[in-house]
Scaffold this active site. Sequence first.
Site, PDB file in Angstrom:
ATOM      1  N   GLU A 260       9.787   4.489   1.827  1.00  9.02           N
ATOM      2  CA  GLU A 260      11.079   5.090   1.523  1.00  9.02           C
ATOM      3  C   GLU A 260      11.982   5.119   2.753  1.00  9.02           C
ATOM      4  O   GLU A 260      13.205   4.999   2.638  1.00  9.02           O
ATOM      5  CB  GLU A 260      10.871   6.511   0.985  1.00  9.02           C
TER       6      GLU A 260
ATOM      7  N   ASN B 153       6.728  -3.384  -1.755  1.00  9.17           N
ATOM      8  CA  ASN B 153       8.007  -4.088  -1.764  1.00  9.17           C
ATOM      9  C   ASN B 153       7.826  -5.608  -1.787  1.00  9.17           C
ATOM     10  O   ASN B 153       7.425  -6.212  -0.787  1.00  9.17           O
ATOM     11  CB  ASN B 153       8.826  -3.662  -0.541  1.00  9.17           C
TER      12      ASN B 153
ATOM     13  N   LEU C 229      10.317  -7.654  -2.186  1.00  9.77           N
ATOM     14  CA  LEU C 229      11.561  -8.302  -1.783  1.00  9.77           C
ATOM     15  C   LEU C 229      11.599  -8.672  -0.309  1.00  9.77           C
ATOM     16  O   LEU C 229      12.365  -9.556   0.083  1.00  9.77           O
ATOM     17  CB  LEU C 229      12.748  -7.398  -2.125  1.00  9.77           C
TER      18      LEU C 229
END
Length: 424
Positions: free
Chosen positions: A60, A336, A338
């Site tokens: 985060e 993640n 990406l």
Amino acid sequence: MNRSLYTLLLHLALPLIALRLYLRGRKAPAYRLRIAERFAFQLPPLKPGGIWVHAVSVGESIAAAPMIRALRERQPGLPITVTCMTPTGSERIRALFGDQVQHCYLPYDLPWAAARFLDRLQPKLAVIMETELWPNHIHQCATRGIPTVLANARLSAKSARGYARFAGLTRPMLAEMSWIAAQTEAEAERFRQLGARPECVSVTGSIKFDLTIDRELKPRAQALRASWGATNRPVWIAASTHAGEDEIVLAAHRQLLSGQPESLLILVPRHPERFESVHVLCRREGFTTVRRSSGQPVGEGDQVLLGDTMGELLFLYALADVAFVGGSLVPSGGHNLLEPAALGLPVLSGPHLFNFLEIAAQLRAAGALQEVAGAEGLARQLQCLLIGAESLRCMGAAGIGVLRANHGALERLLDGLARLHRGG
């Protein structure tokens, strides 16, 4: 369960919370430090009146970084306080921002601790990243008239079912939120069904699509590979692995080595307290292993580079030709996807992607992501990709295309935060 019962149970659980800190501190001593902050005591000096951003841990914090940088650019003199719950998150925040932001642990969700924290900080706006919902903190913000935003909000169907079981706690909490900026329409609808005010829920997309890669990152990685004499070696990375995945990854690497003996694996455990045990595992399984933290170059005979440093994941991705993203061969929900896609890498994962369903669906549909079920499937996909330059290029280009098509979530989020901040 209502908030009063929740608060009572949380107080009764304090001995268990203390025991958990102690046990975690045995593997990661940082958990034993700054305990007073977790109860809103001995807080560092904090300038009041700015924006408070909460990012529970490393993932985060990284996701919040572009938003925080943009907030600082738009309002340079505005104090920004970033809180987290874990030592690794704290290290990441300090590495990302240094003294540019204020930082401390978020106190536990006890009414008196939340009140003490907010009385000290007096923020004009509270921004919570992704899914970290604490009823007492949110209620204390609401009673003080502090707008509270859930930014880059995600909520899987499984998590929604969990929240629904405690509707007496969840519904009033979500009703007190000023804005929920959801990643997808499906997630927005789940928040509405759970009790969020419909007019306070909108879809902004995922700010993870607005990832910016340092132009010098790839050249630096290529130079390091060249210094190892590994420019032409097949190199793949298994990143953010969890307990139970490392054995599968190493089994796949063993199969890969049988056909491509020069292959190099970069293995990056998700949690730093596992670095040592994963190193022992690599050695026990017979792999010649060098630790990134040692500073030693990768030699011709080395088969595994253990990524046991903090803050280098993007650089380690840039060293590789293919990326496997962990937390997905075990039911942890994935991580993640990406970041490697933004570097133009083909992305592999296991089937457990419930935290990234929409992102995974887009990457899969574009041909940028392939899912595997175990060691054999992972080895088979690696063998195909590492001998096919055209496949590498096509998958990599597809991933970059997905990021470009979804660009703009950050700007939409920032515009919404600015409206709330002005209104506050």
